[in-house]
Design an enzyme around this catalytic site. Structure first.
Site: not given
Lengths: 280, 504
Positions: B303-305, B322, B327, B357, B373, B428
């Site tokens: 959830g940061g973004k 998600d 999550r 999904d 992401d 990442c």
């Protein structure tokens, strides 16, 4: 031995200045021994160390004779008094007693003279019991007297460290880094603080440049790891750029981060211990 | 003499009782070791000598950026961070902008020298295949004739797949499908009932190597990286970049590894600031959300973004999607912690949570901006944490199929975009397969199957604005995107991001 001393790569790396000195004296030693103290010698010594100028010729002669009687040639004597002027003032009895203390360590005359000439401050040792037990402890870890001598030649500050700190470093070098004693005694690794040693080793491990040897591997088998003296006997800049091939800022950042990491770990461990105590 | 020795004979085992066994002393190989070994091999050949610097950085704790919560005591938090010596990113960027205005914007042609990386991956694939064959057939490397063996034995579907690829290079068989096909019975090997079951005991043809039934060759993974472009591709430089007016991000300068203070509770009952990996701020920043836009975060948790997108105060509607309920719950908790008007927002449908999904979302052409992401090998996580590690041996198939999943998500997200809308794809991971490889696959797939074309936005000029804070991979090494690489004095990332705009 002299030859070995001269071409010992560790000295070449870290103590170039000292090497020059040693070489100078080695050349002198190779020449026919000078067994007489002349006025020229005294003048030269005073030039190097002006505090010596206060002593009379008798004092010079007395100290010189004492050393000469115990097998230390004039050049060695001059080297000792220039580096440690306080020795000159001492009575022959005191000088002899400190030499005897060192003789009890059984390094052999030649090696002992080399050690004392290299580090004249060692003549200040007065507690024979403590010295012997310390040397005995070192011998228990590196197995021979000669290895103890090599250790002292490389890191004389071992005498000032407590057994606990030395033990910590030895355990790390032998058990974690898996470095054998012959390699260990060739480096000044033990004169380095434990934290720094661990930091350098960890950095190499994380870079993927240091792989611990397999437990069963033959100690004579060559490795791609850097030698211990390359890791420990180098300045930070040389270590970062020549050994790790990274930039200095990267190593500095790592040092900072690693120290924080260790601190976090110890704090966590302590908290866990406290917690388990409470449970009991 | 002989008798004497018999009397004094001691049992060997008793003598050496105190010693531990070597295999006890030797550490067992765990998931992190496995990950690191795989990376050493793969990234070592992709990045060469620079890999060791990245390796050391990956294995060391990462650096954080503090995002000030605009729904709390913003000014107090800002001044608190400033007294600790942190710098506002906005001022850094303004400085960089002024500095760069003077110099001539030398356009670095992205994708000009793109062949370098292709060659490396090609060589890697070949090497890996050879090694895998050699590990199963140890003699294969020695005799020339023995190399033929795999083809005769068909030890897995690997060779079969190779053949099908050579026959029709366009046809791309998915790994899932290939594995399913493998399960089918081989008719030739069924025993005729007339011989009775006794026949089974007499003759049982070998159809697979024991212990290797579900074996998947590691080299399969590298095949996802394709180089032939048979779809219209346009790369153009991004025209402008605006740092959101209300967003306050704080960081320490390069080389300063200090930690931030822990967040405090504000008067409104929310936390004062959020700490996140600095590189994660870049994808949402480059998404350039404008006021009144409808935005989707396709794989939102943790959830940061999403939070950063909300902190710009530009959003009209944000959909956080998600795949797992757990999550999503984590995401809900985070939003509750940072938004004081969380309930009103969800009630007014400004903030929507959806559990699905990302490949199955079907609100086609509905979104202005999408943040993709995707799940990836999370390079920093897998070398540090044992838990939830994708390099666990039992997850090998999942791991090798990751690029397929990523491409599937990206393809679907391109369809969800309104024509003219844009998305940012981010991972990442340092792996070129999961980065450029997946973008390539998705663009190809979306063109072949749905006729959608897209433009890649070259962000290299704008990443220069951030070069005081982050260390970027040189644009020469990347085809479609930019990447923050781990670097000890600025230990952010790795973070690859590519901005794609759907053509009108």
């Amino acid at each position: 031995m002299l030859r070995k001393l001269l071409f010992n790569p560790q000295i070449a790396l870290s103590q170039q200045k000292k090497l020059k000195c040693t070489r100078y004296f080695a050349i002198k030693a190779a020449a026919p021994k000078i067994l007489e103290l002349q006025q020229v010698h005294i003048e030269e010594a005073i030039k190097l160390e002006p505090t010596l100028s206060i002593y009379t010729k008798q004092v010079w002669r007395r100290a010189h004779e004492t050393f000469l009687n115990h097998g230390l040639a004039t050049v060695n004597f001059l080297r000792i008094v220039t580096a440690n002027p306080a020795v000159l003032r001492r009575t022959p009895e005191r000088i002899i007693s400190s030499l005897e203390i060192w003789r009890a360590c059984q390094f052999g005359e030649t090696l002992l003279h080399l050690l004392l000439t290299k580090y004249p401050e060692l003549l200040d040792v007065s507690d024979s019991h403590q010295l012997l037990s310390h040397v005995g402890f070192l011998k228990s870890r590196v197995s021979t007297n000669k290895n103890v001598w090599k250790l002292l030649m490389n890191s004389p500050n071992l005498l000032a460290q407590s057994e606990k700190t030395i033990e910590e470093k030895l355990d790390y070098i032998i058990d974690v880094m898996r470095i054998e004693v012959p390699e260990l005694v060739k480096s000044a690794g033990l004169s380095m603080a434990f934290e720094e040693l661990r930091c350098r080793h960890q950095f190499l491990v994380r870079l993927g440049l240091f792989k611990p040897r397999a437990l069963k591997a033959d100690p004579d088998e060559p490795t791609t790891n850097h030698r211990l003296y390359q890791i420990t006997d180098t300045s930070e800049k040389t270590f970062a750029t020549k050994i790790c091939h990274v930039t200095l800022p990267e190593y500095e950042a790592f040092k900072d981060l690693h120290a924080r990491e260790i601190e976090r770990k110890t704090r966590k461990r302590r908290e866990e211990e406290d917690f388990s105590d409470e449970e009991e | 003499m002989l008798i004497l020795r018999n009397i004094c004979w001691l049992q060997r085992r008793w003598k050496s009782g105190g010693k531990k066994r070597w295999n006890v002393l030797q550490n067992k190989k765990n998931n992190c070791d496995r990950a690191l070994e795989s990376f050493d091999d793969f990234y070592g050949s992709v990045y060469g000598g620079r890999w060791k610097n990245m390796r050391a950085a990956l294995l060391t704790r990462h650096k954080y950026i503090a995002m000030v919560n605009n729904f709390g005591d913003t000014e107090q938090t800002c001044s608190m961070l400033e007294t600790d010596g942190a710098i506002n990113m906005k001022s850094l960027i303004n400085l960089a902008q002024e500095r760069l205005q003077g110099t001539d914007p030398a356009l670095k042609g992205q994708g000009q020298n793109r062949y370098e990386i292709d060659d490396k991956l090609d060589a890697l694939l070949r090497k890996q295949q050879e090694r895998e064959v050699a590990s199963i057939y140890p003699s294969a490397g020695e005799g020339g004739a023995a190399v033929q063996m795999p083809q005769q034995l068909k030890y897995d579907n690997v060779e079969e797949k190779e053949e099908s690829q050579t026959e029709s290079p366009d046809f791309k068989q998915s790994l899932t499908k290939a594995l399913e096909e493998d399960v089918k019975l081989d008719e030739h090997r069924l025993v005729d009932p007339q011989f009775g079951t006794g026949g089974l005991y007499e003759y049982m043809p070998a159809h697979s190597i024991k212990g290797m039934e579900d074996w998947v060759a590691e080299s399969e993974h590298y095949k996802y990286y394709q180089t032939s472009a048979d779809f219209p591709l346009r790369i153009e430089p991004e025209t402008s970049f605006h740092f959101p007016e209300h967003l306050a991000l704080y960081t320490y300068e390069m080389g300063n590894c200090s930690d931030f203070k822990a967040p405090k509770k504000c008067l409104t009952g929310v936390s004062s600031h959020f700490l996140m990996d600095g590189a994660s701020t870049l994808p949402p920043l480059f998404l350039q959300v404008q006021p009144g836009e409808r935005v989707l975060d396709a794989c939102a948790s943790p959830g940061g973004k999403s939070l950063l997108l909300l902190q710009t105060l530009h959003l009209d509607q944000l959909v956080c999607n998600d795949i797992q309920e757990s999550r999503l719950n984590r995401l809900r908790r985070l939003m509750q912690e940072f938004l004081f008007d969380y309930k009103q927002r969800s009630a007014a449908r400004h903030l929507i949570f959806s559990q699905s999904d990302a490949r199955n979302l079907d609100e086609y052409e509905q979104y202005d901006k999408i943040l993709v992401d995707v799940p990836c090998t999370t390079d920093r996580h897998v070398v540090m944490e044992q838990d939830n590690n994708i390099f666990k041996p039992s997850r090998i198939k999942e791991r090798l199929r990751i690029p397929e999943l990523q491409a599937g998500i990206l393809t679907n997200c391109l369809r969800l975009l309104r024509p003219g809308g844009s998305l940012v794809y981010s991972t990442c991971s340092l792996s070129p397969i999961q980065n450029d490889g997946v973008v390539h696959m998705a663009l190809q797939k979306v063109f072949v199957e749905h006729g959608i074309t897209a433009t890649i936005k070259d962000l290299s000029r704008h990443t220069e604005l951030f070069s005081d804070v982050f260390k970027f991979e040189h644009p020469k090494g990347l085809k479609y995107g930019q990447m923050v690489i781990p670097y000890l004095p600025a230990n952010f990332g790795p973070m690859y991001f590519s901005k794609i705009t759907r053509n009108v």
